[in-house]
Every structure is written in structure tokens, then in C-alpha cells.
Enzyme design. Sequence first.
Site, PDB file in Angstrom:
ATOM      1  N   HIS A 164       0.779  -1.221  -0.124  1.00  0.00           N
ATOM      2  CA  HIS A 164      -0.022   0.132   0.008  1.00  0.00           C
ATOM      3  C   HIS A 164       0.927   1.168   0.101  1.00  0.00           C
ATOM      4  O   HIS A 164       1.870   1.340   0.587  1.00  0.00           O
ATOM      5  CB  HIS A 164      -0.968   0.102   1.151  1.00  0.00           C
ATOM      6  N   HIS A 214       0.946   5.920  -1.327  1.00  0.00           N
ATOM      7  CA  HIS A 214       0.188   7.091  -1.723  1.00  0.00           C
ATOM      8  C   HIS A 214       0.820   7.898  -2.917  1.00  0.00           C
ATOM      9  O   HIS A 214       1.482   8.905  -2.625  1.00  0.00           O
ATOM     10  CB  HIS A 214       0.255   7.989  -0.501  1.00  0.00           C
TER      11      HIS A 214
HETATM   12  P1  13P Z   1       0.906   2.799   9.121  1.00  0.00           P
HETATM   13  O1  13P Z   1       1.800   3.979   9.519  1.00  0.00           O
HETATM   14  O2  13P Z   1      -0.189   2.236  10.249  1.00  0.00           O
HETATM   15  O3  13P Z   1       1.164   1.750   8.258  1.00  0.00           O
HETATM   16  O4  13P Z   1      -0.061   3.807   8.101  1.00  0.00           O
HETATM   17  C1  13P Z   1       0.385   4.401   7.019  1.00  0.00           C
HETATM   18  C2  13P Z   1      -1.073   4.475   5.965  1.00  0.00           C
HETATM   19  O5  13P Z   1      -0.432   4.727   4.860  1.00  0.00           O
HETATM   20  C3  13P Z   1      -2.320   4.204   6.367  1.00  0.00           C
HETATM   21  O6  13P Z   1      -3.269   4.261   5.469  1.00  0.00           O
HETATM   22 ZN    ZN Z   2      -2.357   4.913   3.786  1.00  0.00          ZN
END
Ligand code: 13P
Ligand code: ZN
Length: 271
Positions: free
Chosen positions: A139, A141
Site C-alpha cells: 500500500h 500514496h
Molecule cells: P501505518 O503507519 O499504520 O502503516 O499507516 C500508514 C498508512 O498509509 C495508512 O493508510
Molecule cells: Zn495509507
Amino acid sequence: MASILDAPFMVELIRTTTNMYDHGWDERNGGNVSLMVDEADLADYLDVENVQRRIPTGFDAPTLDGRYFLVTGTGKYFKNVQYDPAGNLGIIRVTDRGRTAELLWGYADGGTFTSELPAHLMSHAVRLSQNPAHRVVMHCHPANLLAMTFVHDLDERSFTRTLWRMCTECIIVFPEGVNVLPWMLCGTNEIGEATAEKMKTARLVVWGQHGIYGAGADLDETFGLIETAEKAAEIYLKIAHLPILQTITDAELKQAADAFHVVPRAGFLDV
Ligand code: 13P
Ligand code: ZN
């Protein structure tokens, strides 16, 4: 026993999180990665009987009992992983029908796994049931995909078709397209369940106004999926406001898919 920092899966995950940071996909603590590791690959590096802590997960994942995962820690910065792997990463074994994670290594400052563990483990369960070779959930961004979710409609067919048309390679790399979730509160079981449901039909799941999830058989495949979709989104944002003089037609997309022996998601092309 050999140092776990020399284990090939550890070296590769550290390189991957560093690369993700260098791509600008993981500001601050943004993003998380989980890699399923086979017990045989741990044996030279870890005494798997030596459980350091038992951490409740808060959700069920019954099919994952006995599975091992190398997982980024919550609140940890990808830019720091290479300098302090044991502080930023952990190795857990799932037990108790998914309700407990046994910590075998890492989270050295008393920390814990990513807040997105529900989305990771629930997605692993779905992808594994479809492909025994599945290993990675990632995951992050990436700015262009994220930006696209503000200006493009979130219909999956429409979103996928736009990405496919931006680079010839897209339909070959992700012929099943991308699935899309509207904005939801992150870090919850609900977004985990919704993401896993979307993972039934695609390895890429966009989270509206947040980021993207990718799944694959290894770190390279998963990174490459996100990289390709993000490149397409970048091109879309470069051209969306300009007069379009030519595009890749549906017949050409089909031609590319046929040539590379992939099957585009049913109903996504008008051919
Ligand atoms: P974490 O630091 O808990 O991995 O969260 C980061 C994040 O991208 C949440 O969507
Ligand atoms: Zn995130």
C-alpha cells in the site's frame, strides 16, 4: 544461526521500501508492505519457537493460521527502514484463527504492525485462495493516482479504461483492470473487508483520495503493477486538460492483449 538481515527476503523488502520512498510514494509513515515468508526460508535465521510478544489483531483471518509475514510497523517511515530494519519491521506468525499475531522478530522499540493489517491479511487470504504463488500486499500514496481520484469518476470500468489508454503496456500489465473504493476511513476492519472483496477480481485496488493497494507473487511484480498504473495516471494528468488528437482505440487495446496472451476484464472493452 545466520543474521536475519542477510536473508534474501529481508534484503529485498528493505530495498523495495527504500525504492518506494525514493519514488515519493511514502511520505512520512505513509504506506505499508507485507510479505508472506515460507517457514523453510526462515529456518536458517530465526528460532520460530521463540515468541517475543503476542499481539491481538482485532479481526479474523482463519485461513492464514501458521503463516509468517514480514510487515512494516505502524507509524514508521519508509526512509528509515534501511538504517534500522529491526525498529521499523517485524516478523509475525498468525495464530488463533487470525486473532493473534505472534511477534518473532522486530518492532524493537515496542511498536507493532501497520494499522492497515486488516486490509493486508484479508487481501492475502483472498489472493492466496486464487493463486498459491501469491506473497505480497503493498500500500502507498502515489501522487498521480491519488490526484486522479479527485478529477476522474470512480467507476471501475471507466477508471481502468482511462489508465489502459495512457500507455500501451497497461493492458498487458494489468489486464484485469483496477478496482476502486470510494473514500473510507483507513485502518479499520471495514476498509480491510472492502479491499479484500475488491481483490477477488483485481490485483490493484485504488482507495479514493488516499492511495492504492497492489498484490502479487513477489515484490517486483507488485511494485511494477503500482509503478505502471502510477505512470499512466501521470500521463493522464499531463494530457487531461489538452485537446486530444489521437488515442489508443479499443481495437488496438484488444490487439495488444491478444499479442501478449492476456485476457482483458470482460466487458471493459467495446469490441
Ligand atoms: P501505518 O503507519 O499504520 O502503516 O499507516 C500508514 C498508512 O498509509 C495508512 O493508510
Ligand atoms: Zn495509507
